[in-house]
Structures are given as structure tokens and as C-alpha cells.
Design a protein around this motif. Structure first.
Motif, short mmCIF file in Angstrom:
data_model
loop_
_atom_site.label_atom_id
_atom_site.label_comp_id
_atom_site.label_asym_id
_atom_site.label_seq_id
_atom_site.Cartn_x
_atom_site.Cartn_y
_atom_site.Cartn_z
N HIS A 160 22.37 4.85 6.45
CA HIS A 160 23.24 5.55 6.94
C HIS A 160 24.21 6.44 6.52
O HIS A 160 25.43 6.76 6.35
N VAL A 161 24.63 5.10 7.27
CA VAL A 161 26.45 4.67 6.76
C VAL A 161 26.47 4.75 5.66
O VAL A 161 27.79 5.79 5.06
N LEU A 162 26.11 3.72 4.31
CA LEU A 162 26.45 4.34 3.01
C LEU A 162 25.70 5.75 2.48
O LEU A 162 26.96 6.25 2.01
N LEU A 190 27.22 0.17 -3.60
CA LEU A 190 26.51 -0.95 -2.46
C LEU A 190 25.47 -0.28 -2.17
O LEU A 190 24.75 -1.34 -2.18
N ALA A 191 24.74 0.49 -2.89
CA ALA A 191 23.25 0.65 -2.59
C ALA A 191 22.92 0.50 -3.69
O ALA A 191 21.11 0.18 -3.28
N ARG A 192 23.27 0.50 -4.66
CA ARG A 192 22.97 -0.74 -5.12
C ARG A 192 22.19 -1.86 -5.42
O ARG A 192 21.58 -2.66 -5.24
N LEU A 193 23.61 -2.22 -4.48
CA LEU A 193 23.22 -4.00 -3.72
C LEU A 193 21.73 -4.13 -2.50
O LEU A 193 21.27 -4.70 -2.94
N LEU A 207 17.56 6.84 -1.88
CA LEU A 207 19.07 6.76 -0.99
C LEU A 207 19.98 6.52 -2.76
O LEU A 207 20.37 7.60 -3.31
N LEU A 208 19.11 5.85 -2.77
CA LEU A 208 20.73 5.31 -4.61
C LEU A 208 19.46 6.70 -5.40
O LEU A 208 20.73 6.65 -6.74
N ALA A 209 19.02 7.17 -5.72
CA ALA A 209 18.15 7.46 -6.33
C ALA A 209 18.93 9.23 -6.34
O ALA A 209 19.53 9.88 -7.20
#
Length: 396
Positions: A160-162, A190-193, A207-209
């Protein structure tokens, strides 16, 4: 590494920053050492030891830090970034505090940069970050991955924060630019991480997508003056094809991992736009169905706002306007509701009804490029209806 070793996040952060400052001073003069990470860790550890020595109550930590001083040894390859991210998104924090702490401690932004992103004085943001650290400490948080039963809830907070950080970067709340690229780029990093650490989590993949599929349009989102270009008018040849391809592959993976969550559903909507070779070729019935599923899942009024646009494209503007009827109390103090109402009235050929909504939207918008775009729309419709530009208030 230092925080894990010392169990004192604040002191570790100060020590690392002192080490970075020392590197910025010495390396240009003396050359970069053969083992830069080892050098930084050794200097930071010594700074932490100095801090411990200054406080009698921390003498036990002084001994622990001295015993583990690397003495030039190559540091472990263990990546603690996810642990820090989970700590910054502790459930005791409000979303605003978690975002600020994440950008400062994980994203590497200065306090001044974080303050600028959210339109508050630097001193105010410094106090917010300091209070966030105190809150986490008072909650008894430790520098460790949460227990397995608490991890899913904490990961939801992280995602949610990202998501909020990315949205602020993609369309800033206020300021002279439509984008803050450093925020959206950092959210993607950070989403990748998180996805790399939790490859079996469908929402992390979703989310990354979503971020990649939406950010792929960034090159075409503004004109030469930096003002917004609506999606139907964007030059799709300027979209980042590699980001679209990666986002589509991630979305397929997210959907295979289990029932679609809110980020995967939003990514599926973005995918329909990105797949369409032109605005006219967009599969609006599919988008309307996806927004319906997302609305049932979240109950979010912003989803209803977007579903209204999709409904207008499928069933006509009046269908979209009907869906907006109950949103006034659920979406207060935002220009987007009036902007969408104006657009749907305009789509219905009723410029006279669209004009006051565009005027209110322009008055409420705090992002200057969006305000200029809406003010230009007011002027355009004012000329078309013979109403002039009275009541429009653009940026000065």
C-alpha cells in the motif's frame, strides 16, 4: 547490516550517513578503495562505536560493535533492504508517516526532498520522520523479518505504501510538474525488491505489473509545455514497449498465482489500455467488467469514478453520470469528480453543463499542469457556448 548488528536503527542511520560523508570527502582525494562496501561498513561501525562510548548506558552495545568490527573484511552479501522496508511500514504508523519514513530511510531521499514532494516545510517533515521513528521504537519493533503469521499483513502495508508513493510520483499532488520521476522510479525499484523476495505473492507481482504498465505511458503523458495529454490523444508509439512487455508478463504470473487482488485487477485494466493499438480499439466492456470486480472487492470511491468513465464508453454518458450521483460525500475536496462530470457532460454534447464542473475542477486542482489543462478546457467551452472565461481561475 549495522542496524541488524546494533539493534539501534537511529544510531545506525546516523553512523552510515557519517561514513558516506567521509567517503565523499576522502575518495575524490585518495581514490576509491578496493572494497568500498567494506570501507563504508568499517567507518560506519567506528562511528557507531564512538556514539556508544559517548553514552554510558550503551556500553554493552559498544563491546558488541567492537567485537564485530570487520577490520577490512568483505561484508556479507545479505540484503537487509526488505527488513528496513517492513520496519518503515510498521502497522503502528499512519500511511503518511510510513511513506515519509520509507522515502527517507529506504528510498534515499533527503528530508528536504521528501518535504518538497508533499508540499510541507522541511522542519515539519523532519518532525514527522522523527515521530515515526519514535512510534516504531515505542511499539517494540525489532530489526527482523516479522513472524510468519504477521508477515502477510505487514506486506500488505508495504504494498500500500509503495502504491501511494508511485501515485504521488506519477501525478504529484501539488507543484509545477505533473510527475516526480524520482518517486515513481523509487517505488518501482522497491516493488521489484519485494517481488524478488516474495515471488509467490500474486499481489506483489500485480503491483509491479501495474506500475510498469502505467509508467510505460509517461513519455507521452505531457506536451512540450509539460501539460497533461489525455490518454486518447497520446502518441502510443512513444510508450515504453519494453516496460509494457514486462508488465504484461508479470500480470500473467500474478493471475496464475491465485485469485486476482486489487493491484492485479488494476494492472489488468492498465493492460487493456496498453494492448490497444489506438484509443478507438480499447476493449471498454472488458475494462467496465474489471472495474466492477474491483469495486466489489474494495468499495473504493475512486474505483467508482473510473467505472463511471468506462460505463460512459460502453452505455453512453448518462450511464456514467448516474454512477457519479452518490460520490459527492465520498470524494470531498478533490478536483477529479468535477473533472469527470465535466468530461461526461462534454461527451454528451452538453457544453453548458460541462462548463461549471470544469471551472470547479480548475479551482480545486493543486497540480499546476492539471490546473492549466482544466483552465484551457474552461476557455475552450466558454468560447463554444458564448459564456466567455468568466469564473475561470488559472495559475498566476
Amino acid at each position: 547490516m549495522l542496524a541488524r548488528r546494533s539493534h539501534d536503527f537511529d544510531a545506525a542511520e546516523d553512523a552510515v550517513q557519517e561514513a558516506l560523508l567521509a567517503a565523499a570527502t576522502h575518495w575524490p582525494r585518495d581514490g576509491v578503495p578496493d572494497n568500498p562496501r567494506g570501507w563504508l561498513l568499517q567507518v560506519a561501525t567506528r562511528r557507531l562505536v564512538d556514539h556508544v562510548r559517548a553514552e554510558a548506558s550503551r556500553r554493552r552495545r559498544e563491546l558488541l560493535a567492537a567485537q564485530h568490527e570487520p577490520a577490512g573484511a568483505r561484508p556479507s552479501g545479505e540484503d537487509d533492504t526488505l527488513t528496513v522496508l517492513l520496519l518503515c511500514c510498521h502497522p503502528s504508523l499512519t500511511p503518511a508517516s510510513a511513506i515519509a519514513l520509507t522515502l527517507r530511510a529506504v528510498g534515499g531521499l533527503t528530508t528536504a526532498e521528501v518535504a518538497h514532494a508533499f508540499g510541507v516545510p522541511e522542519a515539519t517533515m523532519a518532525q514527522r520522520i522523527s515521530r515515526a521513528k519514535q512510534t516504531v521504537r515505542a511499539a517494540g519493533a525489532t530489526f527482523a523479518i516479522p513472524a510468519s503469521d504477521a508477515l502477510p499483513e505487514r506486506l500488505r502495508s508495504v504494498l500500500h505504501v509503495l502504491y501511494l508513493v508511485f501515485n504521488e510520483g506519477y501525478t504529484t499532488t501539488r507543484g509545477a510538474d505533473l510527475h516526480r520521476v524520482e518517486l515513481s522510479d523509487e517505488a518501482i525499484r522497491l516493488a521489484r525488491l519485494v517481488h524478488r523476495a516474495r515471488p509467490g505473492d500474486g499481489e506483489a507481482a500485480g503491483l509491479l505489473a501495474l506500475m510498469l504498465l502505467v509508467d510505460a505511458r509517461r513519455p507521452a503523458r505531457t506536451d512540450d509545455a509539460g501539460d497533461p495529454v489525455p490518454l486518447p490523444l497520446q502518441d502510443r508509439s512513444r510508450w515504453d514497449a519494453a516496460a509494457v512487455e514486462e508488465g504484461l508478463a508479470l500480470l500473467d504470473r500474478a493471475l496464475r498465482l491465485g485469485p486476482a487482488g486489487e493491484y492485479a485487477l488494476q494492472a489488468a485494466v492498465a493492460a487493456e489500455h496498453d494492448r490497444a493499438p489506438s484509443a478507438d480499439a480499447t476493449d471498454w466492456p472488458r475494462i467496465l467488467a474489471l472495474y466492477g470486480a474491483l469495486e466489489r472487492l474494495t468499495g473504493n470511491p475512486v474505483v467508482t469514478l473510473n467505472r463511471a468513465v468506462a460505463a460512459a464508453m460502453v452505455d453512453g454518458p448518462q450511464a456514467g453520470l448516474a454512477l457519479l450521483a452518490g460520490l459527492d460525500d465520498r470524494l470531498p475536496s478533490t478536483h477529479r469528480l468535477d473533472a469527470v462530470r465535466g468530461y461526461l457532460h462534454e461527451l454528451a454534447g452538453d457544453a453548458a453543463s460541462a462548463l461549471p464542473h470544469y471551472r470547479r475542477a480548475a479551482a480545486l486542482a493543486t497540480n499546476l499542469p492539471e490546473q492549466r489543462h482544466l483552465t484551457a478546457k474552461v476557455a475552450e467551452l466558454g468560447r463554444a457556448t458564448g459564456a466567455g472565461e468568466g469564473g475561470a481561475r488559472g495559475p498566476r
